[in-house]
Write a protein that holds these residues in place. Structure first.
Motif, PDB file in Angstrom:
ATOM      1  N   CYS A   1      28.733 -24.270  14.028  1.00 14.01           N
ATOM      2  CA  CYS A   1      28.678 -24.531  15.471  1.00 14.01           C
ATOM      3  C   CYS A   1      29.217 -25.923  15.774  1.00 14.01           C
ATOM      4  O   CYS A   1      28.758 -26.916  15.229  1.00 14.01           O
TER       5      CYS A   1
ATOM      6  N   GLY B   1      29.819 -24.932  23.494  1.00 14.56           N
ATOM      7  CA  GLY B   1      28.967 -24.279  24.487  1.00 14.56           C
ATOM      8  C   GLY B   1      29.540 -23.046  25.152  1.00 14.56           C
ATOM      9  O   GLY B   1      29.087 -22.662  26.230  1.00 14.56           O
TER      10      GLY B   1
ATOM     11  N   CYS C   1      28.859 -20.265  24.347  1.00 17.87           N
ATOM     12  CA  CYS C   1      27.724 -19.339  24.377  1.00 17.87           C
ATOM     13  C   CYS C   1      26.857 -19.523  25.612  1.00 17.87           C
ATOM     14  O   CYS C   1      25.950 -18.735  25.848  1.00 17.87           O
TER      15      CYS C   1
ATOM     16  N   CYS D   1      31.781 -16.096  19.589  1.00 18.34           N
ATOM     17  CA  CYS D   1      31.733 -17.542  19.346  1.00 18.34           C
ATOM     18  C   CYS D   1      33.039 -17.949  18.664  1.00 18.34           C
ATOM     19  O   CYS D   1      33.435 -17.333  17.675  1.00 18.34           O
TER      20      CYS D   1
ATOM     21  N   THR E   1      33.806 -20.162  16.659  1.00 17.46           N
ATOM     22  CA  THR E   1      33.741 -20.562  15.251  1.00 17.46           C
ATOM     23  C   THR E   1      33.012 -19.522  14.404  1.00 17.46           C
ATOM     24  O   THR E   1      32.733 -19.763  13.237  1.00 17.46           O
TER      25      THR E   1
END
Ligand code: SF4
Ligand code: SF4
Length: 540
Positions: free
Chosen positions: A146, A150, A152, A218, A220
């Motif tokens: 992570c 952001g 998410c 996401c 990553t």
């Protein structure tokens, strides 16, 4: 985060690429090239030398390079601990002295941002590596993915996004993928959060639905569903678990026992005994447990007359299709036989083990999966295609098997198809769905692991008019049924699914997932159908 005058960007990028090669590094530059600003992610082993030394050497030379191109070490972010020491490459000693004097006027005791810009700490003084051994080491590498940008926290349900339903329901950072990643990073670090069973870890993961949306969305590749499964496994291995792990985690086993006398089981579920039973099982009292079918799919299939000849296909019959919604299996048989297939089913009942995975009982899940994969491998060795109906099960076979078993098993699991993939891949004639208006809720594991585009294409080509709903249904297997999750489960359903079906009361609701259909029935009082049922109901 370097930036150079845009007219020097080409030269700078070429020189930067050479620098990467000299340092045996690779990465993909991205950024705001119109403004000359460049970002890149590079991996260094920061736990120990030589990784730390390599990091320092590269950063120093990269600073010299950007300064030589008339640029800045920090294009749009601060200098921080990561770059302040290198400001000498950009500014004269006199300029830095003036900055320090100005800072000293306002902060004579040096309490504001110490170690940054003026009197900077060395760039490699405060590095924090994964630094753990055993189970935490591998886990640590994963949770460091992570980057904290952001994504998410954004609501992308209107364009079919799903991540992160718990955050969209509570708007609390701790319930976002990022918040969870931070807590798990602290767990690995061990200073603030200690141990798999720490309250911080429990609280941060409690409302994660294991929907897998982050694994797909996401940037990553944070895969919180897998991390949660691993954490629960570590936290509860060899201990007495929460009741729902036994009740809902072992649901396929209990369902198979109850299905020997389905009428009796359904009568008990509808009787006053259900209340205390739910309490004991850790199930929310507002949840009804779905009734068992009077006749299982396997019983129906084996009792039918000899099927027509055709190209063989193995229909992988999951527990839920078999025992709760055999009509989905019967519809699939009709669709497949119409497409010219001779349908076979595995000789013994199958399970993907998902309920054990999501409750962190991974060793048992492995046992179940080994058995199922070995049954599939036999069929696949003869070139017979295998098709699954429940998206969460196909998702396990296509995804989690690689995490839980070996590469051979992963290859076998990866070859299992969804119904839409089989039908479109082989170019079969589709029934005419002209005039069919459907609100479709792709199962979140379908969206994350297989992708729902093939289904969308099939439906479009067949003439259906589809409104695709983003987000998760909110039930997500055991999640919404567990005590303490009901309100969030309802809030998630109210985010996209329920408003979408209310907006179109005359539409067919297409929900391949057993969870989604259950949620829709219990909260929206509408019946969803599986793609197989929609196709079987239309003439060719
Ligand atoms: S979890 Fe993924 S999307 Fe969220 S902040 Fe971290 S990297 Fe970004
Ligand atoms: S698995 Fe779903 S609920 Fe859990 S963090 Fe990822 S997106 Fe959020």
């Amino acid at each position: 985060d370097s930036a150079v005058p845009p007219d020097r960007l080409g030269d700078y990028l070429r020189a930067f690429e050479n620098l990467l090669t000299e340092h045996h590094l690779s990465g993909l530059p991205y950024g705001h090239f119109g403004d000359g600003c460049v970002h890149i992610r590079l991996d260094f082993t920061l736990d120990a030398d030589p990784g730390r030394a390599a990091f320092r050497r590269f950063l120093t030379e990269a600073a010299d390079l950007v300064a030589a191109h008339g640029g800045s070490l920090s294009g749009e972010h601060g200098d921080g601990r990561a770059r302040s020491e290198l400001l000498t490459r950009m500014y004269s000693a006199a300029a830095l002295r003036v900055m320090a004097e100005v800072k000293a006027i306002f902060d004579p005791a040096g309490v504001l941002n110490p170690g940054i810009v003026t009197a900077p700490r060395p760039v490699d003084a405060d590095l924090r590596g994964v630094g753990s051994a055993g189970a935490l080491a591998e886990f640590g590498r994963e949770v460091q993915r992570c980057t904290g940008v952001g994504t998410c926290r954004a609501d992308r349900t209107d364009v079919g996004g799903v991540m992160c339903p718990s955050y969209l329901a509570t708007r609390d950072e701790k319930d976002s993928t990022r918040g969870r990643s931070r807590v798990l990073q602290e767990l690995v670090d061990g200073r603030l959060v200690q141990g798999w069973r720490s309250p911080e870890v429990r609280d941060s993961l409690d409302l994660c639905l294991s929907c897998k949306a982050c694994a797909a969305e996401c940037p990553t590749g944070v895969d919180m569903a897998t991390y949660k499964s691993q954490v629960l496994d570590e936290a509860w291995r060899g201990r007495f678990r929460p009741p729902s792990h036994y009740a809902l985690g072992w649901l396929p086993t209990w369902a198979r026992v109850a299905a020997r006398t389905p009428r009796l089981a359904n009568a008990v579920l509808g009787s006053p005994l259900a209340g205390p039973g739910k309490r004991l099982a850790g199930v929310d009292p507002r949840r009804d447990l779905p009734p068992l079918a009077g006749q299982s799919f396997r019983a129906w299939f084996t009792a039918r007359p000899r099927p027509p000849d055709g190209e063989p296909v193995l229909l992988w019959v999951d527990t839920f299709t078999d025992l709760f919604t055999p009509q989905v299996g019967r519809a699939a048989v009709k669709v497949l036989e119409r497409a010219g297939y001779a349908v076979r089913i595995p000789d013994r009942p199958q399970c993907c083990g998902l309920t054990w995975i999501s409750t962190g009982q991974r060793e048992h899940a492995r046992k179940i999966l080994r058995r199922s994969i070995s049954d599939l491998a036999g069929a696949m060795s003869t070139g017979t295609p295998v098709v699954g109906l429940e998206p969460s099960c196909v998702g396990v076979l296509r995804g989690d098997v690689a995490d839980l078993l070996d590469a051979d098993a992963a290859r076998t699991g990866a070859a299992v198809l969804t119904l839409a993939e089989l039908l479109t891949g082989a170019g079969h004639a589709l029934p005419d769905l002209t005039g069919v208006r459907a609100v479709a809720q792709p199962h979140c594991h379908h969206h994350a692991v297989m992708g729902w585009d093939t289904d969308a294409r099939l439906l479009r080509e067949a003439g259906a008019q589809i409104t695709r709903v983003g987000g998760c249904c909110g039930l997500a297997g055991n999640f919404g049924a567990e005590r303490g999750h009901h309100d969030v489960s309802v809030a998630i359903a109210e985010h996209a699914l329920l408003p979408a079906v209310r907006r179109d009361p005359g539409a067919v609701v297409l929900t391949d997932g057993f969870s989604c259909r259950t949620q829709l029935r219990q909260l929206g009082h509408r019946d969803g159908i599986h793609l197989a049922e929609l196709l079987a109901a239309q003439p060719l």
